[in-house]
Every structure is written in C-alpha cells, then in structure tokens.
Design an enzyme around this catalytic site. Structure first.
Site, PDB file in Angstrom:
ATOM      1  N   GLU A  59       0.869  -1.176   0.000  1.00 30.06           N
ATOM      2  CA  GLU A  59       0.000   0.000   0.000  1.00 30.06           C
ATOM      3  C   GLU A  59       0.903   1.222   0.000  1.00 30.06           C
ATOM      4  O   GLU A  59       1.428   1.619   1.031  1.00 30.06           O
ATOM      5  CB  GLU A  59      -0.920  -0.012   1.227  1.00 30.06           C
ATOM      6  CG  GLU A  59      -1.909  -1.166   1.238  1.00 30.06           C
ATOM      7  CD  GLU A  59      -2.892  -1.106   0.086  1.00 30.06           C
ATOM      8  OE1 GLU A  59      -3.125  -0.009  -0.455  1.00 30.06           O
ATOM      9  OE2 GLU A  59      -3.425  -2.162  -0.285  1.00 30.06           O
ATOM     10  N   CYS A  74      -1.727   9.532   2.452  1.00 29.06           N
ATOM     11  CA  CYS A  74      -1.302   8.915   1.197  1.00 29.06           C
ATOM     12  C   CYS A  74      -2.238   9.234   0.032  1.00 29.06           C
ATOM     13  O   CYS A  74      -1.817   9.235  -1.114  1.00 29.06           O
ATOM     14  CB  CYS A  74      -1.189   7.399   1.364  1.00 29.06           C
ATOM     15  SG  CYS A  74      -2.733   6.597   1.821  1.00 29.06           S
TER      16      CYS A  74
END
Length: 536
Positions: free
Chosen positions: A233, A267
């Site tokens: 991720e 993110c």
C-alpha cells in the site's frame, strides 16, 4: 503510509550493515512463537476469530485515552481527530467482520460445466499462515490495525511492526495490545530499521507493507527470497482536476479538507490541482476562505491542525517551495515542525514540488486548457493511488475514468472512498499492489482453495480422456468441454440422465457397433437440446 515510512527506513536501510547474531533474535523468537501458535490450529475456529476481534474492539474503546494521548504527542492530533481518522473506521471494520465472518469463511459454490454437473465444486477460503504487517507513521492505528483485522478474520497469525517514528503510539501498541488479544498469535515487535531488516529476513506467508514505493521495492525484494506474496500500500502524486463548470466553493472546501487533514500527511491527499487559467484565481480565493474557516486566521494555534512528523521531513517539504510562488500561507517554524496550509502557483512540470509525492501541506496549482490536457498530464506520470475529479458533468467524469488509471477514483469529494468497506482500497503500478478493507481484507489474506469432489461412479464418461485417443472420443471431449448451456434445474436433471446413458453406451459398445450407437445417442441429445432451446 507516506514518504520514507517506518521511520527514515530507506536512508538507514541503504547504509546500515547487516546485523547478525549467533543467538536467536527477538524478531526471530516472535516469528517462531507466532508460527508455533498457528500450527496448534487455535486461530482457525470461527469462535476464536470473533472473540479476538471483539477483544480488539474492546481495546479501542477502553484504551481510547491512551491512544489519543500518544497520537497527540506524535502528530499533534486532537482527541476528536484521532477518533474520526484513526479508531472509528477500525471499529466499523470490526463490526462488519464479526457480522459477516460466518458468510466469508463458508465454502463458495461455483458454476458447473457438463463435466462437473454431478460433482461437488466449491472454493474454500483458508488461512495463509503467519503474516507480517509493517505499519506506517502518518495514521499509525488505521494502517496498522486494519490489516490486522483482516489477518485475524482470515484465521492467520500476525507479527505486527508499528512505525518507530511514532514512538509513543508504538509503545502503547507494544504494552497494551497483548493484554487484549492472543500475544502468541499476534506479537508486537517494536524497534527501528535493524529490527525491520531482521523481520524481513524471516519467512512469512504474506507481507503487508504500507509506505512508499522506494521502500516497497526493498520489501518486495526481501519477500521474493522466500517466494512470499505481498501487499504493498504505497502512495504517489494523486491529481485533482477541477472543471470550470463545477460549484467551485464546494469543490475547494472539500479539496482543502482532503489536502490539509493530518497536515497533508495522507497517502491519498490531493497532491496537486489541475484547472483552467480562467478559474485559477477563484480557486485560490475559495481555498483561502476554507483554510480560515477550518483552521482560523492562525492555524498554528488551532488544535485541529497537525505538525510535520520530524525535522528531516520539515526540511524536505520546505525545499519544495523554492522555485514556485507562494499564493497562500508559507509560514513555518522548524522548532515545532509547523508548516502553515500553503498553496503554490506558477508551478511548472519541472518544479521541485512536482518531482515527488509531497506528503505535507503544500498544494500546487497547475493550469491546463481543459480535460483532455489534464488527462494527458496525468497519464505522463506514474499511476497514482487516488484520482479526484470535480465536475457536474457525468460525461467528463466518465471520460477521466475511462482514459486514466489509478488505485481508486473519487468524483466531487476527497478521501472518503477510503471509508467505504465495500470498495477495495489499494494501488496500481507504482502506487502499490493488492487491496484491502472489508471482505477484500479477508480475501487478500486468505488462500482461496479450489475444491472438486467426484464420485467413483460413471467411469464411462471418463473414457473420452483415456488412451487410445480417437476422433470419436475427441468429439465427445469437445462437446463436454466447449458446450456450457444454462439449462436451469430441469435442464440439469435431463443432462444428468443423458450423461448416464452416454456412460452406459461407452462402457458397452465396442468395435463397429460404437459408430451406430454413438450416432443414436447424439441424435437423442440433439432432440433434448432442441426441447430446452439450447444449442448443441
């Protein structure tokens, strides 16, 4: 998640020598302990999984104060902000998993073909084994515990490695988590780069890493030595296109929230804005209004505005402003790692701020002639983790979706797709591989085992596959393999009867009689197919 996640991981990982020891390290002991506990089989029963998940939920509720205090010290998040962005989503994931787990672990029937019409065919999810979860510092609970929820739900053991950059949060995990969940099945290993290096030398059944693409490559390289599957991720420069025809005040309010939450250390934060020159000043004006509304005239004193994680990142972010014009904000204080919500204009493709993921409270604005140029600009870069489109026109939205690629896409809002458990969350290309959240976490951390159970009967049907191979056997093989009519229950019963006839014929017929009887069966089969309106 973010730049150089798990501390200054990439910097030290490249310069520190390998640490070896003749004695078993703490990390090796944790992995061995988890492996032994998993082999007892106690992580597999549904009751155990649900009990551990409920204990984890109880931990989040009972230790709410300690969790909030630790994050306040690490990232200056408020108590309400900690619950909103960290623990509330975890509670929702646990509630969903507990509710749906019996359904998720059950055998999954699959569609049958003519060869398997009388067999039992299904998919059985089973645990992978021992999972390594390497967390990140920007949302240290959300991106560390959420994979753990999936690992527990799937029946695995898991070694949890929180980021050492969030020192206080890591300490709370290490001290308090083992009091609520099985400390042998789910050990917490703290420490820095050397500890992470040592963990990556061990053999796992899956590695789940949240961070940046540079470190992701090193994690992938380490996992490859054991052929260990991984979930990465990662991040990237998530673009945000604002159409000139949209409601600009609402769009800018949502972009401002998405960008400056957690001081831009998210993110999936909008990394930069693309818009037409005609609306640039209006966009700047509305973002300025939203910053004031959210964080007051002086964001430095606002309890809901965070801080940069450390001084190294502070300097990295401030260096990005050097060759662009500061349109909004720009204030900073290195001693407290404070950078005000900042918007940059006159930004070029080769500007410093466009060379890497920002992961901080800087928002560049680049102008484009329209949606086509925006799409071309996006496609020239790496595939981002998220892509944002603000437009009232469904055609524009669908065009951007159709002509670009990203881990996820969200129209007319920011960040909230992360909270939808029914959607897979993950990257593509440079922004990651694999996905999680909800059932996707369970499936990602399970082995979906294909199962076929046949009976020792109707052997005549198998004659087509046994040598000697003939044209007639090939005819039947083609029929059974290539024809797959959807007949419903009555049709399936009829076909079962036909297969039985074929099996009996093939068993009894030899030599010259074979041609005649097979021809007869084929005619009968054609008649049955005509009766049920399917093509032979």
């Amino acid at each position: 998640n973010g730049i150089l996640s798990s501390g200054d991981f990439i910097f030290y990982l490249l310069i520190l020598p390998s640490i070896t020891s003749c004695r078993m390290s703490r990390e090796q002991k944790a992995v061995e302990c988890a492996r032994k506990a998993f082999l007892t089989g106690r992580s597999k029963p549904l009751e155990h999984r649900i009990r551990q998940l409920k204990n984890l939920q109880r931990f989040l509720l009972e230790r709410e104060k300690e969790i909030a205090e630790a994050i306040k010290k690490d990232l200056n998040k408020s108590e309400a902000g900690t619950q909103l962005y960290e623990t509330l989503g975890l509670e929702g994931e646990i509630v969903l998993a507990v509710k749906k787990l019996a359904e998720w672990v059950a055998p999954r029937p699959v569609e049958k073909n003519l060869l398997t019409i009388s067999d039992t065919v299904y998919i059985q999810p089973e645990p992978l084994g021992v999972v390594l979860i390497i967390g990140a510092w920007n949302y240290p609970w959300a991106v560390t515990i959420q994979p753990l929820i999936g690992a527990i739900a799937a029946g695995n053991a898991a070694v949890v490695k929180p980021s050492e950059v969030c020192v206080h949060t890591a300490k709370v995990m290490e001290d308090l988590l083992p009091a609520y969940i099985d400390k042998e099945l789910y050990p917490v290993v703290t420490g820095g780069v050397s500890e992470t290096q040592e963990l990556l030398r061990q053999r796992f059944d899956h590695v789940f890493y949240t961070g940046n693409s540079m470190v992701g490559k090193l994690v992938m390289e380490a996992a490859a030595k054991h052929l260990t599957p991984i979930t990465l991720e990662l991040g990237g420069k998530s673009p945000c296109y604002i159409d000139k025809n949209c409601d600009i005040p609402i769009a800018c309010r949502r972009v401002t929230w998405g960008k400056y939450s957690n001081c831009g250390q998210t993110c999936i934060a909008p990394d930069y804005i693309l818009c037409e020159p005609s609306i640039q000043d209006r966009v700047l004006e509305e973002i300025k209004k939203s910053i004031k509304a959210f964080y007051t005239e002086d964001p430095k004193t606002c309890p809901d505005y965070g801080r940069i994680i450390n001084q190294r990142h502070f300097k990295r972010i401030m260096a990005m402003t050097e060759d662009s014009t500061i349109a909004i904000g720009g204030d900073s204080d290195e001693s407290t790692c404070y950078i005000a919500p900042t918007v940059l204009k006159d930004v070029q493709v080769n500007s410093k701020v466009m060379q890497e993921e920002i992961f901080g409270p800087l928002l560049p604005i680049l102008t484009v002639s329209g949606v086509d140029e925006a799409i071309n600009f996006i496609n020239k870069g790496e595939k981002p983790l998220a892509l944002y489109i603000f437009s009232p026109d469904d055609k524009v939205i669908k065009k951007v979706i159709a002509e670009t690629s990203s881990g996820g896409v969200l129209a007319n809002d920011c960040l909230v797709h992360y909270s939808v458990s029914a959607l897979p969350f993950g990257g593509v290309g440079n922004s990651g591989m694999g996905s999680y959240h909800g059932k996707f976490s369970f499936d990602n951390l399970s082995h979906l085992r294909g199962c076929l159970i046949k009976q020792l009967k109707m052997e005549g049907v198998n004659d087509m596959r046994y040598p000697p191979h003939t044209a007639k056997k090939l005819f039947w093989a083609r029929f059974f393999i290539l024809k797959n009519p959807d007949l419903g229950w009555l049709g399936r019963m009829t076909l079962l009867a036909i297969i039985a006839v074929v099996a009996a014929v093939v068993l009894q017929v030899r030599g010259k009689e074979e041609t005649f009887l097979i021809s007869t069966v084929r005619k009968r089969l054609q008649w049955r197919c005509i009766l049920f309106e399917v093509e032979l």
